[in-house]
Design a protein around this motif. Structure first.
Motif, PDB file in Angstrom:
ATOM      1  N   UNK A  13     -23.479 -38.299  36.987  1.00 48.32           N
ATOM      2  CA  UNK A  13     -22.905 -39.380  36.191  1.00 48.32           C
ATOM      3  C   UNK A  13     -21.990 -38.759  35.148  1.00 48.32           C
ATOM      4  N   UNK A  14     -20.766 -39.236  35.089  1.00 49.06           N
ATOM      5  CA  UNK A  14     -19.796 -38.598  34.206  1.00 49.06           C
ATOM      6  C   UNK A  14     -19.009 -39.627  33.409  1.00 49.06           C
ATOM      7  N   UNK A  15     -18.551 -39.204  32.262  1.00 51.16           N
ATOM      8  CA  UNK A  15     -17.558 -39.931  31.480  1.00 51.16           C
ATOM      9  C   UNK A  15     -16.657 -38.900  30.819  1.00 51.16           C
TER      10      UNK A  15
ATOM     11  N   UNK B 100     -25.709 -45.219  39.969  1.00 56.13           N
ATOM     12  CA  UNK B 100     -26.799 -46.163  39.687  1.00 56.13           C
ATOM     13  C   UNK B 100     -26.265 -47.508  39.214  1.00 56.13           C
ATOM     14  N   UNK B 101     -25.205 -47.979  39.835  1.00 53.86           N
ATOM     15  CA  UNK B 101     -24.616 -49.262  39.465  1.00 53.86           C
ATOM     16  C   UNK B 101     -25.003 -50.326  40.480  1.00 53.86           C
ATOM     17  N   UNK B 102     -25.925 -51.205  40.120  1.00 53.67           N
ATOM     18  CA  UNK B 102     -26.308 -52.305  41.010  1.00 53.67           C
ATOM     19  C   UNK B 102     -25.477 -53.560  40.750  1.00 53.67           C
ATOM     20  N   UNK B 103     -24.837 -53.623  39.599  1.00 55.80           N
ATOM     21  CA  UNK B 103     -23.924 -54.717  39.271  1.00 55.80           C
ATOM     22  C   UNK B 103     -22.544 -54.118  39.088  1.00 55.80           C
ATOM     23  N   UNK B 104     -21.577 -54.720  39.746  1.00 57.00           N
ATOM     24  CA  UNK B 104     -20.232 -54.154  39.740  1.00 57.00           C
ATOM     25  C   UNK B 104     -19.592 -54.240  38.365  1.00 57.00           C
TER      26      UNK B 104
ATOM     27  N   UNK C 231      -7.115 -47.326  28.643  1.00 54.86           N
ATOM     28  CA  UNK C 231      -7.210 -47.440  30.083  1.00 54.86           C
ATOM     29  C   UNK C 231      -8.580 -46.919  30.482  1.00 54.86           C
ATOM     30  N   UNK C 232      -9.293 -47.713  31.284  1.00 60.02           N
ATOM     31  CA  UNK C 232     -10.623 -47.319  31.743  1.00 60.02           C
ATOM     32  C   UNK C 232     -10.708 -47.540  33.243  1.00 60.02           C
ATOM     33  N   UNK C 233     -11.158 -46.513  33.963  1.00 62.31           N
ATOM     34  CA  UNK C 233     -11.258 -46.614  35.415  1.00 62.31           C
ATOM     35  C   UNK C 233     -12.613 -46.088  35.859  1.00 62.31           C
ATOM     36  N   UNK C 234     -13.243 -46.811  36.794  1.00 62.23           N
ATOM     37  CA  UNK C 234     -14.585 -46.483  37.282  1.00 62.23           C
ATOM     38  C   UNK C 234     -14.554 -46.179  38.777  1.00 62.23           C
ATOM     39  N   UNK C 235     -15.487 -45.339  39.194  1.00 64.49           N
ATOM     40  CA  UNK C 235     -15.793 -45.152  40.610  1.00 64.49           C
ATOM     41  C   UNK C 235     -17.311 -45.149  40.711  1.00 64.49           C
ATOM     42  N   UNK C 236     -17.887 -46.320  40.949  1.00 62.71           N
ATOM     43  CA  UNK C 236     -19.337 -46.507  40.855  1.00 62.71           C
ATOM     44  C   UNK C 236     -19.947 -46.843  42.210  1.00 62.71           C
ATOM     45  N   UNK C 237     -21.186 -46.394  42.406  1.00 64.95           N
ATOM     46  CA  UNK C 237     -21.946 -46.681  43.619  1.00 64.95           C
ATOM     47  C   UNK C 237     -23.406 -46.924  43.232  1.00 64.95           C
ATOM     48  N   UNK C 238     -24.186 -47.328  44.219  1.00 57.83           N
ATOM     49  CA  UNK C 238     -25.637 -47.370  44.039  1.00 57.83           C
ATOM     50  C   UNK C 238     -26.264 -46.521  45.132  1.00 57.83           C
ATOM     51  N   UNK C 239     -26.589 -45.297  44.769  1.00 60.57           N
ATOM     52  CA  UNK C 239     -27.182 -44.323  45.694  1.00 60.57           C
ATOM     53  C   UNK C 239     -28.334 -43.618  44.979  1.00 60.57           C
TER      54      UNK C 239
ATOM     55  N   UNK D 271      -6.378 -33.880  23.979  1.00 61.94           N
ATOM     56  CA  UNK D 271      -7.764 -33.427  23.900  1.00 61.94           C
ATOM     57  C   UNK D 271      -8.606 -34.270  24.835  1.00 61.94           C
ATOM     58  N   UNK D 272      -9.835 -33.838  25.060  1.00 61.82           N
ATOM     59  CA  UNK D 272     -10.737 -34.568  25.951  1.00 61.82           C
ATOM     60  C   UNK D 272     -12.166 -34.396  25.483  1.00 61.82           C
ATOM     61  N   UNK D 273     -12.995 -35.395  25.757  1.00 57.12           N
ATOM     62  CA  UNK D 273     -14.416 -35.344  25.457  1.00 57.12           C
ATOM     63  C   UNK D 273     -15.184 -35.647  26.739  1.00 57.12           C
ATOM     64  N   UNK D 274     -16.271 -34.911  26.955  1.00 55.07           N
ATOM     65  CA  UNK D 274     -17.001 -34.989  28.221  1.00 55.07           C
ATOM     66  C   UNK D 274     -18.449 -35.415  28.001  1.00 55.07           C
ATOM     67  N   UNK D 275     -18.945 -36.239  28.916  1.00 54.39           N
ATOM     68  CA  UNK D 275     -20.367 -36.573  28.997  1.00 54.39           C
ATOM     69  C   UNK D 275     -20.751 -36.459  30.466  1.00 54.39           C
ATOM     70  N   UNK D 276     -21.401 -35.345  30.810  1.00 58.31           N
ATOM     71  CA  UNK D 276     -21.828 -35.097  32.190  1.00 58.31           C
ATOM     72  C   UNK D 276     -23.344 -35.053  32.205  1.00 58.31           C
ATOM     73  N   UNK D 277     -23.962 -35.866  33.082  1.00 53.23           N
ATOM     74  CA  UNK D 277     -25.428 -35.950  33.098  1.00 53.23           C
ATOM     75  C   UNK D 277     -25.968 -35.993  34.515  1.00 53.23           C
ATOM     76  N   UNK D 278     -27.201 -35.542  34.648  1.00 53.00           N
ATOM     77  CA  UNK D 278     -27.971 -35.737  35.877  1.00 53.00           C
ATOM     78  C   UNK D 278     -28.934 -36.884  35.605  1.00 53.00           C
ATOM     79  N   UNK D 279     -28.767 -38.000  36.329  1.00 54.36           N
ATOM     80  CA  UNK D 279     -29.547 -39.201  36.031  1.00 54.36           C
ATOM     81  C   UNK D 279     -30.563 -39.547  37.111  1.00 54.36           C
ATOM     82  N   UNK D 280     -30.368 -39.078  38.326  1.00 51.16           N
ATOM     83  CA  UNK D 280     -31.295 -39.431  39.402  1.00 51.16           C
ATOM     84  C   UNK D 280     -32.455 -38.443  39.487  1.00 51.16           C
ATOM     85  N   UNK D 281     -32.161 -37.179  39.325  1.00 53.88           N
ATOM     86  CA  UNK D 281     -33.199 -36.144  39.258  1.00 53.88           C
ATOM     87  C   UNK D 281     -33.070 -35.505  37.881  1.00 53.88           C
ATOM     88  N   UNK D 282     -33.982 -35.817  36.995  1.00 52.76           N
ATOM     89  CA  UNK D 282     -33.815 -35.448  35.597  1.00 52.76           C
ATOM     90  C   UNK D 282     -33.744 -33.941  35.383  1.00 52.76           C
ATOM     91  N   UNK D 283     -34.398 -33.167  36.251  1.00 50.55           N
ATOM     92  CA  UNK D 283     -34.396 -31.717  36.087  1.00 50.55           C
ATOM     93  C   UNK D 283     -33.209 -31.065  36.793  1.00 50.55           C
TER      94      UNK D 283
END
Length: 352
Positions: A212-214, A232-236, A151-159, A194-206
């Motif tokens: 952005x999360x997974x 940063x999703x310009x295509x749905x 099961x995969x669910x997204x909540x994406x925007x372009x901001x 169990x769970x695995x996390x990928x949390x990132x800052x993508x708009x301001x690198x510092x």
């Protein structure tokens, strides 16, 4: 009739709460509203004052009012814990906007305090009544997919220009958007193994705050549930993808309630929140005869106001809470673990 009070009278209260209350005034009376600035929304304030609602700027006015049956906290996220704790200590039932606290420990304090006081506490997880989520629940419940595998669910925007450099974790995407998706998964399957996390800052690198999360959540019987959000999703991307041993379900479009609310179309209006047929989800599965079946699945109508129906049923009729204590603590545990662990690290949850 429940006499309720609101703390907060901003966008969220006037978009996601009160429009649904207007359809339920046979069950609820808005007795008080506390807001930092009176007259900031003069037309809205006047409308509620004509019904008898009392506006003020001091939370103590709510605490001192023994006629209030429920307080709804719609304040900035960082204040949720402190405000909710104060209200519980004063003997008030509380419905608090998400996330209910900044970490698991704070949430546990609130849940334990409510139990000790014999009070109601619950986060406002309105997206349990998203049209797309209700449709997914229906597809799973009908057994079309067989044993669910992914099961995969997204909540994406372009901001792209709205990044935040630093701040508390509660202001990041995991707590802001992820809390909805984690709750939806937990409501379906409970706590993961169990769970695995990928949390990132993508708009301001510092930046130190994730945007952005997974999160991959692993369950028994080879089931993996993945939540993802990006700014940063310009295509749905599909909102939902489900794969099982018998079939697949994909839905691209989100619930229409929020779009309608933003456009000024209110609950109760004909067509409010109704999904257009071209936006229905697609189901492909093999039936018991081995035939390949393809069909569009009409979307179940969503209604955020149903969370108020559930609260009424609990406080008046003694029904179980929509979001159980176990579920709300599981969600907070998953969020807290995500921001306190190294990215791309598998975390086991004992006992699950």
């Amino acid at each position: 009739m429940l006499n309720i009070a609101y703390i907060g009278f901003g966008k969220s209260t006037n978009r996601y709460h009160l429009p649904y209350l207007k359809l339920r005034l046979d069950q609820f009376k808005v007795g008080r509203i506390v807001t930092p600035t009176l007259g900031k929304r003069p037309a809205d304030q006047f409308e509620w004052e004509t019904t008898g609602t009392i506006f003020s700027t001091d939370v103590q006015d709510i605490i001192n009012d023994s006629t209030i049956d429920l307080v709804v906290v719609v304040t900035p996220s960082s204040s949720h814990y402190t405000m909710t704790k104060r209200l519980l200590e004063a003997g008030k039932n509380v419905l608090v906007d998400k996330p209910m606290a900044a970490n698991f420990d704070e949430a546990k304090i609130l849940v334990d305090l409510a139990r000790k006081q014999g009070l109601f506490i619950m986060p406002y997880q309105s997206r349990r009544f998203d049209s797309d989520f209700l449709t997914v629940k229906q597809v799973i419940g009908n057994g079309y997919l067989g044993r669910l595998v992914d099961l995969e669910v997204h909540m994406d925007h372009y901001r792209p220009n709205d990044g935040i450099f630093e701040g508390p974790a509660i202001d990041g995407s995991l707590y802001g958007h992820g809390v909805h998706l984690v709750d939806q998964v937990v409501s379906l399957f409970g706590a993961p193994k169990s769970a695995m996390y990928d949390l990132r800052a993508t708009r301001i690198l510092e930046a130190t705050l994730d945007d952005q999360i997974e999160v991959n959540m692993f369950y028994k019987n080879a089931l993996k549930a993945t939540i993802q959000t990006t700014e940063l999703a310009t295509i749905q991307y599909p909102k939902w993808q489900l794969r099982g041993t018998h079939g697949t379900f994909i839905k691209y479009d989100v619930d229409e309630q929020e779009n309608d609310l933003k456009a000024g179309i209110m609950p109760g209006t004909v067509g409010f929140g109704v999904d257009a047929p071209q936006n229905y989800g697609k189901l492909v599965y093999f039936n018991q005869s081995g035939d390949r079946i393809e069909k569009m699945v009409p979307s179940v109508l969503g209604d955020y106001g149903r969370i108020y129906d559930s609260v009424f049923d609990t406080l008046v009729n003694g029904a179980p809470k929509l979001v159980s204590d176990e579920q709300m603590l599981t969600v907070m545990k998953l969020l807290s673990t995500g921001v306190s662990t190294d990215s791309n690290k598998l975390v086991s949850f004992s006992g699950n």
